[in-house]
Scaffold this motif. Structure first.
Motif, mmCIF file in Angstrom:
data_model
loop_
_atom_site.group_PDB
_atom_site.id
_atom_site.type_symbol
_atom_site.label_atom_id
_atom_site.label_comp_id
_atom_site.label_asym_id
_atom_site.label_seq_id
_atom_site.Cartn_x
_atom_site.Cartn_y
_atom_site.Cartn_z
ATOM 1 N N PRO A 28 12.882 -24.783 54.128
ATOM 2 C CA PRO A 28 12.102 -23.936 55.059
ATOM 3 C C PRO A 28 11.685 -24.703 56.311
ATOM 4 O O PRO A 28 11.422 -25.901 56.266
ATOM 5 C CB PRO A 28 10.874 -23.547 54.219
ATOM 6 C CG PRO A 28 11.298 -23.737 52.803
ATOM 7 C CD PRO A 28 12.264 -24.891 52.802
ATOM 8 N N GLY A 29 11.630 -24.003 57.422
ATOM 9 C CA GLY A 29 11.146 -24.580 58.664
ATOM 10 C C GLY A 29 12.141 -25.512 59.319
ATOM 11 O O GLY A 29 13.307 -25.616 58.921
ATOM 12 N N ALA A 30 11.663 -26.214 60.343
ATOM 13 C CA ALA A 30 12.479 -27.187 61.057
ATOM 14 C C ALA A 30 12.288 -28.559 60.418
ATOM 15 O O ALA A 30 11.744 -28.675 59.320
ATOM 16 C CB ALA A 30 12.104 -27.199 62.535
ATOM 17 N N TYR A 31 12.723 -29.591 61.104
ATOM 18 C CA TYR A 31 12.550 -30.951 60.582
ATOM 19 C C TYR A 31 12.408 -31.917 61.746
ATOM 20 O O TYR A 31 12.805 -31.639 62.878
ATOM 21 C CB TYR A 31 13.723 -31.341 59.681
ATOM 22 C CG TYR A 31 15.093 -31.171 60.286
ATOM 23 C CD1 TYR A 31 15.716 -32.208 60.980
ATOM 24 C CD2 TYR A 31 15.798 -29.977 60.158
ATOM 25 C CE1 TYR A 31 16.977 -32.064 61.521
ATOM 26 C CE2 TYR A 31 17.069 -29.814 60.699
ATOM 27 C CZ TYR A 31 17.656 -30.868 61.383
ATOM 28 O OH TYR A 31 18.903 -30.708 61.921
ATOM 29 N N ILE A 88 14.533 -20.668 64.619
ATOM 30 C CA ILE A 88 14.679 -21.923 63.889
ATOM 31 C C ILE A 88 15.868 -21.834 62.936
ATOM 32 O O ILE A 88 16.746 -22.701 62.918
ATOM 33 C CB ILE A 88 13.382 -22.247 63.119
ATOM 34 C CG1 ILE A 88 12.206 -22.384 64.086
ATOM 35 C CG2 ILE A 88 13.552 -23.528 62.302
ATOM 36 C CD1 ILE A 88 10.846 -22.447 63.404
ATOM 37 N N TRP A 89 15.893 -20.769 62.156
ATOM 38 C CA TRP A 89 16.985 -20.596 61.207
ATOM 39 C C TRP A 89 18.320 -20.384 61.924
ATOM 40 O O TRP A 89 19.374 -20.800 61.435
ATOM 41 C CB TRP A 89 16.697 -19.423 60.272
ATOM 42 C CG TRP A 89 15.901 -19.836 59.074
ATOM 43 C CD1 TRP A 89 14.584 -19.587 58.812
ATOM 44 C CD2 TRP A 89 16.387 -20.598 57.960
ATOM 45 N NE1 TRP A 89 14.215 -20.147 57.620
ATOM 46 C CE2 TRP A 89 15.299 -20.770 57.073
ATOM 47 C CE3 TRP A 89 17.619 -21.150 57.628
ATOM 48 C CZ2 TRP A 89 15.409 -21.473 55.873
ATOM 49 C CZ3 TRP A 89 17.742 -21.856 56.438
ATOM 50 C CH2 TRP A 89 16.650 -22.007 55.571
ATOM 51 N N VAL A 142 10.075 -32.442 56.735
ATOM 52 C CA VAL A 142 9.961 -31.052 57.169
ATOM 53 C C VAL A 142 8.916 -30.978 58.287
ATOM 54 O O VAL A 142 7.870 -31.609 58.225
ATOM 55 C CB VAL A 142 9.555 -30.139 55.996
ATOM 56 C CG1 VAL A 142 9.213 -28.736 56.503
ATOM 57 C CG2 VAL A 142 10.677 -30.070 54.965
ATOM 58 N N ASP A 184 7.221 -27.841 60.282
ATOM 59 C CA ASP A 184 7.199 -26.373 60.285
ATOM 60 C C ASP A 184 5.957 -25.838 61.002
ATOM 61 O O ASP A 184 5.029 -25.319 60.381
ATOM 62 C CB ASP A 184 7.230 -25.867 58.840
ATOM 63 C CG ASP A 184 7.492 -24.364 58.766
ATOM 64 O OD1 ASP A 184 7.861 -23.786 59.798
ATOM 65 O OD2 ASP A 184 7.326 -23.791 57.677
ATOM 66 N N GLU A 220 7.270 -20.408 64.676
ATOM 67 C CA GLU A 220 8.084 -20.090 65.849
ATOM 68 C C GLU A 220 7.265 -20.040 67.139
ATOM 69 O O GLU A 220 7.771 -20.352 68.221
ATOM 70 C CB GLU A 220 8.800 -18.755 65.633
ATOM 71 C CG GLU A 220 9.874 -18.486 66.670
ATOM 72 C CD GLU A 220 10.768 -17.336 66.258
ATOM 73 O OE1 GLU A 220 11.886 -17.592 65.797
ATOM 74 O OE2 GLU A 220 10.332 -16.165 66.385
#
Length: 540
Positions: free
Chosen positions: A25-28, A91-92, A388, A390, A393
């Motif tokens: 989940p989320g960005a990194y 992000i996804w 991670v 997160d 957005e």
């Protein structure tokens, strides 16, 4: 065909470890992922306004506008926008584009190398060596160089089209795939294209045919709308004054190329403080060593394997400081910025030779299995994110810097806007007073009614760049601005006026767009036509 499908399915399964961390989940945390998410957001905005080709972003550079996609690769962000419109957030959309590029690069590499070496086992091994390389994971998980990661996907099919044509087996599908892949490369990453085009050129000289010429010509023509203006108008930028000589501080050592600790930091001037790895890959060096033994001990000399060995050692040489005189002589080399980026070329050559080793050793199935296992195990510590990150957005929606390293796409002589008050509107009064109301307010077209209560000075808060034109009551108006802060200012006498501004196409852009349209038409005509060379093959 059935066996090829089974191997492709196996490749997809074997690719899972390489991309699994992209599904967290989320960005990194990374060097550039934030920038590419922000670019995707702004690409979506300008495409939704009907701006194509996409070139100007009005909200970046702190609201003062920036020719981001005029000079920075547009295709990865466009791909992510397409995925975004399937229902996922920005992000996804970026992470899924990265994952897709990794998996497809392996599949396309299999198509090339299985055909090149006449052996499916060799194709599988080469594909795994192309995917499981330190530079690939550095691009995705450390630097998050979006365009570079996507560009890897297109390289194999360009070579496939050339080889296919050289063997007298060109098909309409292979020619079009080569043309579209070259287009994809040119639109995916400027620096990757600079690195790979000379290799394609050399390969083309060895195996040129009219069908490979058609693929290359259509590919370059179709992408001309991007690379031609970017090349011709680069002289207008502060790029050469801000990044000149940048490469001289980023030479890796030979020891770092052989073995350097994996890290998630940055490439620093010198070598002592480097916090990222520049290793070619232990398994990749193994196949280079075996290739040399086969060449010198068994005299396995052939044009293809010699070509890839020369490309490998040339790329290694150019990454070392000893090659500095060459960098000073060859005009395009400094634009690579960091010599270790040539690892992409080294890995492509090593991947090709991995397949060649398979077909030149006995017990091919065993050799293929051992090499596949070796390259996966050698990279087992590289296929993961660091942490991670997160923030949601909205964090990315609020960012409006230039998303480039040194605001290098500002006009020559312009200062960075980092410490300048952000723009709150496209038009504002600098002196005097009145009202401004907008009828049109897009990235490349603004129309507003200005009611000046007194003689006033107004400013249009988009940096001047060739192509911008301005009108008051439909009459062209000349703007004044300071070279270090190129924001156009206008004298507005007391009264009511219609102000218009448009980012129009310069002659360079018009010519480039026409070339791309002609190439697109040629590609469509070729795709719909009856293929004479296929007919000759069927008769023979």
């Amino acid at each position: 065909m059935k066996r090829d499908l089974m191997i492709v399915l196996l490749l997809i399964v074997l690719s899972i470890p390489a991309v699994k961390d992209l599904f967290k989940p989320g960005a990194y945390t990374s060097h550039d992922l934030t920038h590419h998410i922000v670019r995707t957001i702004h690409m979506d905005k300008i495409l939704s306004q009907g701006q194509f080709p996409p070139r100007w972003t009005d909200e970046l550079n702190y609201g003062y506008g920036y020719p981001l996609f005029l000079f920075n690769y547009p295709l990865p962000s466009m791909m992510a926008v397409g995925i975004h419109h399937l229902g996922v957030d920005y992000i996804w959309s970026v992470k899924l584009t990265l994952a897709l590029s990794m998996v497809l690069s392996a599949i396309f590499a299999y198509i090339l190398f299985a055909y090149l070496w006449w052996d499916r086992r060799a194709g599988l091994v080469s594909a795994l060596f192309y995917l499981y390389a330190p530079i690939r994971f550095l691009n995705v998980y450390v630097s998050a160089t979006f365009g570079n990661a996507v560009a890897f996907m297109f390289v194999p099919l360009i070579f496939y089209a050339i080889v296919k044509a050289s063997r007298g087996e060109a098909t309409k599908a292979s020619t079009l795939a080569g043309a579209l892949s070259l287009t994809g490369l040119m639109l995916s990453h400027n620096i990757m294209a600079l690195m790979v085009l000379p290799i394609i050129g050399l390969f083309f000289l060895l195996y040129a045919t009219r069908y490979s010429l058609l693929a290359v010509g259509l590919g370059l023509g179709l992408s001309a709308w991007f690379w031609l203006p970017a090349t011709l108008e680069k002289r207008l930028l502060r790029y050469d004054t801000t990044l000149v000589g940048f490469y001289q501080a980023h030479w890796p050592t030979l020891r770092q190329l052989i073995r350097s600790p994996w890290g998630y930091g940055f490439s620093h001037p010198g070598t002592e403080l480097d916090a990222m790895s520049f290793q070619i890959g232990l398994a990749h060096l193994l196949v280079i060593g075996v290739s040399l033994i086969l060449v010198f001990a068994r005299r396995r000399l052939a044009k293809l394997n010699i070509f890839f060995l020369l490309i490998f050692f040339a790329s290694v040489f150019l990454m070392l400081e000893v090659s500095n005189p060459v960098w000073k002589t060859v005009p395009w080399l400094p634009y690579l910025q960091m010599p270790w980026r040539l690892l992409a070329v080294s890995v492509f050559a090593a991947a090709a030779l991995a397949g060649w080793v398979v077909v030149n050793l006995p017990r091919k199935t065993l050799v293929a299995s051992l090499l596949s296992l070796a390259v996966i195990i050698a990279n087992r510590n590289h296929w993961r994110i660091n942490q991670v990150f997160d923030p949601g957005e909205n964090y990315y929606l609020a960012i409006n810097n230039t998303t480039t390293m040194a605001s290098e796409h500002l006009p020559q002589g312009a200062d960075k806007f980092d410490n300048f008050p952000p723009a709150t509107a496209k038009l504002e009064f600098l002196s005097g007073q009145g009202k401004i109301s907008y009828q049109t307010n897009t990235a490349i077209a603004v129309e507003a009614t200005i009611t000046a209560d007194t003689d006033s000075q107004a400013r249009f808060n988009q940096i001047y760049f060739p192509g911008w034109r301005y009108w008051l009551n439909a009459q062209p108006v000349e703007a004044t601005f300071k070279p270090n802060r190129p924001l156009p200012q206008f004298s507005i006498p007391t009264g009511r006026y219609t102000f218009s501004a448009q980012f129009t196409r310069t002659l360079e852009k018009q010519v480039a767009d026409i070339i791309s349209l002609i190439s697109l038409a040629g590609m469509i005509i070729y795709a719909l036509s009856r293929s004479r060379h296929l007919q000759r093959r069927k008769k023979s």
